[in-house]
Design an enzyme around this catalytic site. Structure first.
Site, PDB file in Angstrom:
ATOM      1  N   GLY A   1       0.835  -1.200   0.000  1.00  0.00           N
ATOM      2  CA  GLY A   1       0.000   0.000   0.000  1.00  0.00           C
ATOM      3  C   GLY A   1       0.863   1.241   0.000  1.00  0.00           C
TER       4      GLY A   1
ATOM      5  N   CYS B   1       5.480  -0.121   7.246  1.00  0.00           N
ATOM      6  CA  CYS B   1       5.181   1.045   6.424  1.00  0.00           C
ATOM      7  C   CYS B   1       6.419   1.398   5.613  1.00  0.00           C
ATOM      8  CB  CYS B   1       4.791   2.223   7.326  1.00  0.00           C
ATOM      9  SG  CYS B   1       4.393   3.723   6.425  1.00  0.00           S
ATOM     10  N   LEU B   2       6.227   1.725   4.355  1.00  0.00           N
ATOM     11  CA  LEU B   2       7.363   2.115   3.515  1.00  0.00           C
ATOM     12  C   LEU B   2       8.031   3.374   4.057  1.00  0.00           C
ATOM     13  CD1 LEU B   2       5.841   1.335   0.024  1.00  0.00           C
ATOM     14  CD2 LEU B   2       7.778   0.199   1.105  1.00  0.00           C
TER      15      LEU B   2
ATOM     16  N   HIS C   1      -4.842   1.916   7.244  1.00  0.00           N
ATOM     17  CA  HIS C   1      -3.461   2.403   7.380  1.00  0.00           C
ATOM     18  C   HIS C   1      -3.183   3.508   6.349  1.00  0.00           C
ATOM     19  CE1 HIS C   1       1.053   1.541   7.825  1.00  0.00           C
ATOM     20  NE2 HIS C   1       1.000   2.262   6.712  1.00  0.00           N
ATOM     21  N   GLU C   2      -3.612   3.281   5.109  1.00  0.00           N
ATOM     22  CA  GLU C   2      -3.348   4.260   4.039  1.00  0.00           C
ATOM     23  C   GLU C   2      -4.200   5.517   4.212  1.00  0.00           C
ATOM     24  OE1 GLU C   2      -0.740   3.718   2.487  1.00  0.00           O
ATOM     25  OE2 GLU C   2      -0.576   1.583   2.943  1.00  0.00           O
TER      26      GLU C   2
ATOM     27  N   GLN D   1       2.999   9.921   1.128  1.00  0.00           N
ATOM     28  CA  GLN D   1       4.330   9.322   1.304  1.00  0.00           C
ATOM     29  C   GLN D   1       5.317   9.720   0.216  1.00  0.00           C
ATOM     30  OE1 GLN D   1       2.354   5.308   1.930  1.00  0.00           O
ATOM     31  NE2 GLN D   1       4.208   5.053   3.117  1.00  0.00           N
TER      32      GLN D   1
ATOM     33  N   HIS E   1      -2.577   7.858   6.500  1.00  0.00           N
ATOM     34  CA  HIS E   1      -1.536   8.681   5.873  1.00  0.00           C
ATOM     35  C   HIS E   1      -2.127   9.978   5.322  1.00  0.00           C
ATOM     36  CE1 HIS E   1       2.142   6.374   6.016  1.00  0.00           C
ATOM     37  NE2 HIS E   1       1.582   5.290   5.512  1.00  0.00           N
TER      38      HIS E   1
HETATM   39  C1  QAP Z   1       0.782  -0.933   5.000  1.00  0.00           C
HETATM   40  O1  QAP Z   1       2.948  -1.271   4.156  1.00  0.00           O
HETATM   41  C2  QAP Z   1       0.489  -2.194   5.778  1.00  0.00           C
HETATM   42  O2  QAP Z   1       9.620  -1.894   6.638  1.00  0.00           O
HETATM   43  C3  QAP Z   1       1.601  -1.123   3.759  1.00  0.00           C
HETATM   44  O3  QAP Z   1      11.618  -2.383   4.937  1.00  0.00           O
HETATM   45  C4  QAP Z   1       1.504  -3.079   6.157  1.00  0.00           C
HETATM   46  O4  QAP Z   1       3.609  -1.932   2.134  1.00  0.00           O
HETATM   47  C5  QAP Z   1      -0.784  -2.485   6.163  1.00  0.00           C
HETATM   48  C6  QAP Z   1       7.687  -2.324   3.570  1.00  0.00           C
HETATM   49  C7  QAP Z   1       1.211  -4.226   6.858  1.00  0.00           C
HETATM   50  C8  QAP Z   1      -1.076  -3.638   6.877  1.00  0.00           C
HETATM   51  C9  QAP Z   1      -0.086  -4.524   7.218  1.00  0.00           C
HETATM   52  C10 QAP Z   1       8.008  -2.092   4.893  1.00  0.00           C
HETATM   53  C11 QAP Z   1       8.733  -2.584   2.690  1.00  0.00           C
HETATM   54  C12 QAP Z   1       6.307  -2.276   3.076  1.00  0.00           C
HETATM   55  C13 QAP Z   1       9.324  -2.122   5.333  1.00  0.00           C
HETATM   56  C14 QAP Z   1       3.897  -1.707   3.282  1.00  0.00           C
HETATM   57  C15 QAP Z   1      10.365  -2.368   4.444  1.00  0.00           C
HETATM   58  C16 QAP Z   1      10.049  -2.611   3.112  1.00  0.00           C
HETATM   59  C17 QAP Z   1       5.252  -1.833   3.818  1.00  0.00           C
HETATM   60 CO    CO Z   2       2.360   3.384   5.508  1.00  0.00          CO
END
Ligand code: QAP
Ligand code: CO
Length: 168
Positions: free
Chosen positions: A46, A92-93, A134-135, A51, A138
């Protein structure tokens, strides 16, 4: 086509409240394409426009394993459908390398515009429901680390600040 730079916590720009999209144009669609590219490259499930330092209410999500379910939400509005809170590990990215448990409702309804500006409504459960919330956070300047203890949040902030200095 472009991979965009992702803002990282504690960048204050992540606290910006995004504005509604008034018209969905070719420019909006080009931005959405770059958002998907950036998200898939990461890889992530997401990404909110906030972001990438674009403060418009646009979110892209794909929780599939094979990039087969791209979803676009413009001006999303979420209604919580059940009172069942579920704990899930979130990342989270914008907070790379850190994962923490967050409790959210896991059944929501979301109204939004699609990439053609057409209104739609869908229900979501499980990971998708969590990701949508979550998004949407943001777009309102909120991050998942806001839900964890200040001690943990400060520890994450310090580690990321140290990395940012090392990379500067
Ligand atoms: C949000 O998050 C989310 O730490 C999206 O080193 C995540 O795409 C909602 C990511 C989990 C619900 C459950 C995170 C990539 C990606 C990192 C993501 C990383 C590389 C996170
Ligand atoms: Co995020």
């Amino acid at each position: 086509m472009a991979i965009l730079e992702i803002l990282e916590f504690p960048d204050p720009r992540l606290r910006t409240v995004a504005s509604k999209v008034t018209e969905v144009t070719n420019e909006t669609r080009a931005l959405i394409k770059d958002m998907f590219e950036t998200m898939y490259e990461a890889p992530g499930i997401g990404l909110a426009a906030t972001q990438i330092n674009v403060h418009k209410r646009i979110v892209v999500i794909d929780v599939s394993e094979d990039k087969s379910q791209p979803l676009v939400f413009i001006n999303p509005e979420v209604t919580v459908l059940t009172g069942e809170p579920h704990e899930m590990q979130e990342g989270c990215l914008s907070v790379p390398g850190f994962y923490e448990d967050v409790t959210r409702i896991d059944h929501v309804s979301v109204k939004a515009l699609d990439k053609n500006g057409k209104p739609f409504e869908m229900e979501a459960e499980g990971l998708l429901a969590v990701c949508i919330q979550h998004e949407l956070d943001h777009l309102n300047g909120k991050l998942f680390v806001d839900y964890i203890s200040p001690l943990k949040r400060n520890r994450i902030r310090k580690k990321l600040e140290k990395q940012h200095k090392a990379n500067a």
